[in-house]
Write a protein that holds these residues in place. Structure first.
Motif, mmCIF file in Angstrom:
data_model
loop_
_atom_site.group_PDB
_atom_site.id
_atom_site.type_symbol
_atom_site.label_atom_id
_atom_site.label_comp_id
_atom_site.label_asym_id
_atom_site.label_seq_id
_atom_site.Cartn_x
_atom_site.Cartn_y
_atom_site.Cartn_z
ATOM 1 N N LYS A 197 0.837 -1.206 0.000
ATOM 2 C CA LYS A 197 0.000 0.000 0.000
ATOM 3 C C LYS A 197 0.870 1.255 0.000
ATOM 4 N N GLN A 198 1.928 1.267 0.796
ATOM 5 C CA GLN A 198 2.833 2.418 0.835
ATOM 6 C C GLN A 198 3.544 2.604 -0.500
ATOM 7 N N ILE A 199 3.925 1.507 -1.122
ATOM 8 C CA ILE A 199 4.601 1.576 -2.419
ATOM 9 C C ILE A 199 3.679 2.184 -3.469
ATOM 10 N N ILE A 200 2.451 1.725 -3.510
ATOM 11 C CA ILE A 200 1.495 2.235 -4.492
ATOM 12 C C ILE A 200 1.168 3.707 -4.214
ATOM 13 N N ASN A 201 0.872 4.025 -2.949
ATOM 14 C CA ASN A 201 0.548 5.418 -2.605
ATOM 15 C C ASN A 201 1.709 6.359 -2.913
ATOM 16 N N THR A 202 2.918 5.955 -2.552
ATOM 17 C CA THR A 202 4.092 6.786 -2.809
ATOM 18 C C THR A 202 4.287 6.980 -4.307
ATOM 19 N N SER A 203 4.145 5.920 -5.076
ATOM 20 C CA SER A 203 4.301 6.006 -6.534
ATOM 21 C C SER A 203 3.287 6.965 -7.144
ATOM 22 N N LEU A 204 2.054 6.888 -6.692
ATOM 23 C CA LEU A 204 1.009 7.763 -7.223
ATOM 24 C C LEU A 204 1.246 9.227 -6.842
ATOM 25 N N ILE A 205 1.667 9.461 -5.606
ATOM 26 C CA ILE A 205 1.913 10.838 -5.163
ATOM 27 C C ILE A 205 3.109 11.435 -5.909
ATOM 28 N N ILE A 206 4.168 10.648 -6.085
ATOM 29 C CA ILE A 206 5.336 11.134 -6.830
ATOM 30 C C ILE A 206 4.917 11.461 -8.268
ATOM 31 N N GLY A 207 4.141 10.593 -8.874
ATOM 32 C CA GLY A 207 3.647 10.855 -10.232
ATOM 33 C C GLY A 207 2.798 12.112 -10.294
ATOM 34 N N LEU A 208 1.936 12.305 -9.304
ATOM 35 C CA LEU A 208 1.098 13.502 -9.259
ATOM 36 C C LEU A 208 1.961 14.767 -9.162
ATOM 37 N N PHE A 209 2.976 14.727 -8.320
ATOM 38 C CA PHE A 209 3.843 15.894 -8.187
ATOM 39 C C PHE A 209 4.621 16.167 -9.474
ATOM 40 N N HIS A 210 5.037 15.106 -10.181
ATOM 41 C CA HIS A 210 5.741 15.309 -11.450
ATOM 42 C C HIS A 210 4.792 15.815 -12.545
ATOM 43 N N PHE A 211 3.505 15.683 -12.319
ATOM 44 C CA PHE A 211 2.520 16.256 -13.238
ATOM 45 C C PHE A 211 2.244 17.721 -12.891
ATOM 46 N N ILE A 212 2.105 18.008 -11.608
ATOM 47 C CA ILE A 212 1.735 19.353 -11.151
ATOM 48 C C ILE A 212 2.897 20.341 -11.244
ATOM 49 N N MET A 213 4.093 19.907 -10.885
ATOM 50 C CA MET A 213 5.221 20.845 -10.780
ATOM 51 C C MET A 213 5.554 21.569 -12.089
ATOM 52 N N PRO A 214 5.532 20.924 -13.257
ATOM 53 C CA PRO A 214 5.783 21.699 -14.481
ATOM 54 C C PRO A 214 4.745 22.799 -14.706
ATOM 55 N N PHE A 215 3.485 22.523 -14.319
ATOM 56 C CA PHE A 215 2.447 23.545 -14.439
ATOM 57 C C PHE A 215 2.724 24.722 -13.515
ATOM 58 N N LEU A 216 3.078 24.419 -12.282
ATOM 59 C CA LEU A 216 3.391 25.495 -11.336
ATOM 60 C C LEU A 216 4.585 26.310 -11.826
ATOM 61 N N GLY A 217 5.612 25.604 -12.273
ATOM 62 C CA GLY A 217 6.791 26.297 -12.794
ATOM 63 C C GLY A 217 6.447 27.168 -13.975
ATOM 64 N N SER A 218 5.603 26.658 -14.842
ATOM 65 C CA SER A 218 5.202 27.409 -16.029
ATOM 66 C C SER A 218 4.411 28.659 -15.646
#
Length: 178
Positions: free
Chosen positions: A33-54
């Protein structure tokens, strides 16, 4: 098509630190469960951060009083210390609590934020790039955590020291070479 391929290779390079840090954290034997949750959160941040930077662009980067490499160094050093202090405990303290996962996500996606700043300046498509960055970083996180867990189960305590070493190596990489 060529631009998508460029985003793919950018995603690979942005996810290398994610993989090595995940490998290191995987030595603490996180649950599925921790592996899946961590993977999803990391993926979400890698999606959001370019938008914020932009969106924020150069305004935010000029307002920072502390270079982000110092913050990243501190985060990884604290995680390494936490791993070291808990290496011999029968009941291992949960290193992948929500606070640690968020610190992990922020620290490994800061480079995506920087890429987002460049996207904002050049008016690149952040949607396609964000989706690609998200998928790759989620997969790298998942497989890094799984591989770290596998190696720990197979080689026991030796991999915990390897994980601590990798964490410190990444921390000093950010301090000295960023």
């Amino acid at each position: 098509m060529l631009q998508t391929l460029i985003y793919f290779f950018m995603g690979l390079s942005l996810s290398m630190d994610t993989f090595s840090l995940s490998l290191s954290i995987g030595t603490t034997l996180p649950s599925t469960k921790q592996i899946i949750n961590t993977s999803l959160i990391i993926g979400l941040f890698h999606f959001i951060m370019p938008f914020l930077g932009s969106m924020i662009g150069n305004i935010f980067s000029n307002a920072l009083f502390v270079k982000t490499n110092y913050i990243t160094f501190a985060i990884f050093s604290v995680l390494a210390l936490q791993m070291y202090l808990n290496k011999n405990k029968e009941e291992k303290k949960d290193i992948l609590n929500i606070f640690s996962i968020l610190l992990f996500a922020i620290s490994v996606s800061l480079d995506s934020f920087s890429v987002g700043i460049a996207f904002g300046i050049t008016r690149e498509s952040t949607i396609i790039a964000g989706i690609i960055f998200s998928i790759i970083s989620s997969l790298f996180t998942y497989y890094g955590l799984k591989l770290g867990s596998f190696l720990t189960e197979k080689y026991q305590e030796k991999t915990v020291y390897l994980g601590i070493f990798l964490m410190l190596l990444i921390a000093f990489k950010y301090l000295l070479f960023t």
